[in-house]
Design a protein around this motif. Structure first.
Motif, short mmCIF file in Angstrom:
data_model
loop_
_atom_site.label_atom_id
_atom_site.label_comp_id
_atom_site.label_asym_id
_atom_site.label_seq_id
_atom_site.Cartn_x
_atom_site.Cartn_y
_atom_site.Cartn_z
N VAL A 242 46.38 55.53 49.30
CA VAL A 242 46.75 56.23 48.20
C VAL A 242 46.10 57.43 47.80
N ASN A 243 46.50 58.71 47.91
CA ASN A 243 45.80 60.02 47.96
C ASN A 243 45.08 60.26 46.66
N ALA A 244 44.19 59.34 46.35
CA ALA A 244 43.45 59.16 44.96
C ALA A 244 42.63 60.51 44.74
N ARG A 245 42.00 61.08 45.77
CA ARG A 245 41.22 62.15 45.58
C ARG A 245 42.12 63.49 44.99
N GLU A 246 43.42 63.66 45.52
CA GLU A 246 43.99 64.63 45.00
C GLU A 246 45.03 64.31 43.64
N MET A 247 44.93 63.03 43.11
CA MET A 247 45.77 62.66 42.16
C MET A 247 45.11 62.43 40.80
N THR A 248 45.85 62.69 39.58
CA THR A 248 45.24 62.41 38.57
C THR A 248 45.11 60.98 38.02
N ILE A 252 47.29 57.90 39.99
CA ILE A 252 46.59 56.66 40.84
C ILE A 252 47.03 55.21 40.34
N LEU A 253 47.11 55.22 38.71
CA LEU A 253 47.43 53.92 38.14
C LEU A 253 48.96 53.81 38.81
N ASP A 254 49.77 54.66 38.71
CA ASP A 254 51.36 54.54 39.12
C ASP A 254 51.32 54.23 40.69
N GLY A 255 50.47 54.71 41.52
CA GLY A 255 50.45 54.31 42.85
C GLY A 255 49.87 52.90 43.04
N LEU A 256 49.22 52.26 42.18
CA LEU A 256 48.46 50.80 42.16
C LEU A 256 49.44 49.98 41.07
N ARG A 257 50.62 50.44 40.67
CA ARG A 257 51.44 49.54 39.71
C ARG A 257 51.69 48.41 40.02
N TYR A 258 51.73 47.94 41.43
CA TYR A 258 51.90 46.62 41.90
C TYR A 258 51.04 45.44 41.65
N MET A 259 49.78 46.17 41.26
CA MET A 259 48.37 45.28 40.95
C MET A 259 48.98 44.65 39.50
N LYS A 260 49.62 45.20 38.71
CA LYS A 260 49.93 44.58 37.47
C LYS A 260 50.37 43.15 37.52
N ASP A 262 49.99 40.89 40.25
CA ASP A 262 49.06 39.88 41.17
C ASP A 262 47.59 39.98 40.39
N SER A 263 47.14 41.24 39.79
CA SER A 263 45.93 41.23 39.43
C SER A 263 45.93 42.23 37.93
N LYS A 264 46.48 41.63 36.96
CA LYS A 264 46.70 42.46 35.91
C LYS A 264 45.55 42.64 35.11
N GLU A 265 44.66 41.74 34.90
CA GLU A 265 43.19 41.94 34.40
C GLU A 265 42.31 43.14 35.23
N LEU A 266 42.45 42.95 36.53
CA LEU A 266 41.55 43.86 37.11
C LEU A 266 42.51 45.43 37.18
N TYR A 267 43.61 45.35 37.04
CA TYR A 267 44.33 46.63 36.63
C TYR A 267 43.97 47.21 35.29
N GLY A 268 43.96 46.22 34.52
CA GLY A 268 43.40 46.79 33.14
C GLY A 268 42.05 47.52 33.12
N LYS A 269 41.21 46.76 33.95
CA LYS A 269 39.87 47.49 33.86
C LYS A 269 39.79 48.71 34.44
N GLN A 275 40.70 56.00 32.07
CA GLN A 275 40.88 56.76 30.83
C GLN A 275 39.43 57.28 30.16
N THR A 276 38.32 56.40 30.20
CA THR A 276 37.45 56.75 29.58
C THR A 276 36.58 58.00 30.20
N ALA A 277 36.53 57.89 31.48
CA ALA A 277 36.42 59.13 32.20
C ALA A 277 36.91 60.42 32.11
N ASP A 278 38.39 60.38 31.75
CA ASP A 278 39.11 61.58 31.58
C ASP A 278 38.54 62.04 30.25
N LEU A 279 38.45 60.90 29.15
CA LEU A 279 37.85 61.48 27.71
C LEU A 279 36.42 62.14 27.71
#
Length: 338
Positions: A242-248, A252-260, A262-269, A275-279
């Protein structure tokens, strides 16, 4: 008889008294040339002189470029005033003239106006002589010559090549000097000499270094979260394609949405950390110390749980019965010690 002579004397006296000023006021005009014969293109001086009373005003003819008669003005008008005989003044207008026609030029008289009267200068003549004969056949109009093509300048080309070589040598010398003595690095690096390290090792090493720098403890929150997200972005880029270096963060979260699923807790972290970093970076928000520490823990946890699984030592043996690579064994030992 005596009365008649007395009357005659009186008449003559008054007549002489009235006529004398009239005779004295009459200006005298003269025109002259310094030379009467010149060659074509040679120069001479044409002068106009007027002898007049000091208070008289005489209008001279004025010329700019040409003088009637075929003369060309070379130098503009020059005016000179000197004292003359009998208490008169002599006003002189002079021009430097030339001619370009082989002939006898006639310069006509010119008018001079004074108190409603007009005086005329005398006419002049000027002989213009051709000093040499012109060969019309030798100087006839001919066809235009073809464009001249000069010989190739080999010396100039050699100088340019030499200059390029010298500049290239200076550039190489400067690169070697900076690389070896200032940056303290090898002059030439062999591409691909060191194999690429696994992305999870690079990420864990970067997170460990970030933890040891203690940036958020020094209130350098923006720098702390910038480095933290850069490490995670590079890891996602190399691990999940996933070209995360050039994404918002949302991309990035949309590119890893399949993790919701299989790994919902990890995706939430991961979502909470981004989101904290953006703030912090864009809204100048100051999180608490626990939140900063939790973001780093979530990053460690995300890398640890998504890194490729270590191969089983029994399965790593080849068909010939050789043991697995030493690198995997050392990695397992290090993990056991941790």
């Amino acid at each position: 008889m005596k009365k008649t002579l007395l009357s005659l004397y009186c008449v003559l006296f008054f007549a002489t008294g009235f006529m004398a000023p009239l005779w004295a006021q009459q200006p005298v005009v003269n025109a002259s040339l310094d030379s009467t014969v010149i060659w074509i293109g040679e120069q001479t001086r044409l002068s106009f002189e007027v002898d007049q009373q000091p208070g008289q005003v005489v209008q001279f003819p004025l010329f700019s470029d040409r003088i009637p008669g075929g003369l060309e003005v070379v130098e503009p008008l020059r005016v000179d005033t000197v004292a003359a005989a009998d208490g008169l003044i002599r006003v002189t207008h002079s021009y430097v003239v030339t001619a370009f026609e082989d002939s006898l030029l006639y310069i006509p008289p010119f008018p001079f106006a004074e108190a409603g009267d007009t005086l005329w200068s005398k006419s002049l003549s000027l002989k213009v002589v051709q000093p040499f004969e012109v060969d019309m056949e030798a100087n006839s109009i001919t066809d235009i010559k073809p464009v001249y093509r000069p010989k190739f300048n080999w010396a100039g080309l050699f100088k340019i090549i030499l200059l390029v070589i010298v500049l290239a040598a200076l550039a190489v010398g400067l690169y070697v000097l900076v690389r070896k003595y200032i940056q303290k690095k090898p002059v030439f690096e062999t591409a691909g000499s060191e194999p690429d390290r696994p992305p999870h090792e690079v990420a864990l090493e970067g997170l460990t270094r970030l933890r040891d720098e203690k940036l958020w403890q020094q209130d350098r929150l923006k720098e702390y979260y910038t480095q933290l997200t850069d490490i995670i972005r590079e890891y996602i880029d190399r691990t999940f394609a996933v070209n995360a270096r050039e994404m918002t963060s949302d991309e990035i979260l949309d590119g890893l949405r399949y993790m919701k699923k299989d790994s919902k807790e990890l995706y939430g972290k991961l979502q909470s950390m981004l989101q904290t970093a953006d703030l912090v970076k864009f809204a100048k928000w100051k999180p608490l110390a626990d939140e900063c520490e939790q973001s780093l823990k979530d990053a460690f946890l995300f890398v640890e749980q998504t890194k490729p699984a270590d191969p089983d030592p029994a399965e790593a043996q080849s068909d010939s019965g050789q043991p697995a690579k030493t690198e995997n064994k050392e990695l397992n030992v290090n993990k056991a010690e941790e």
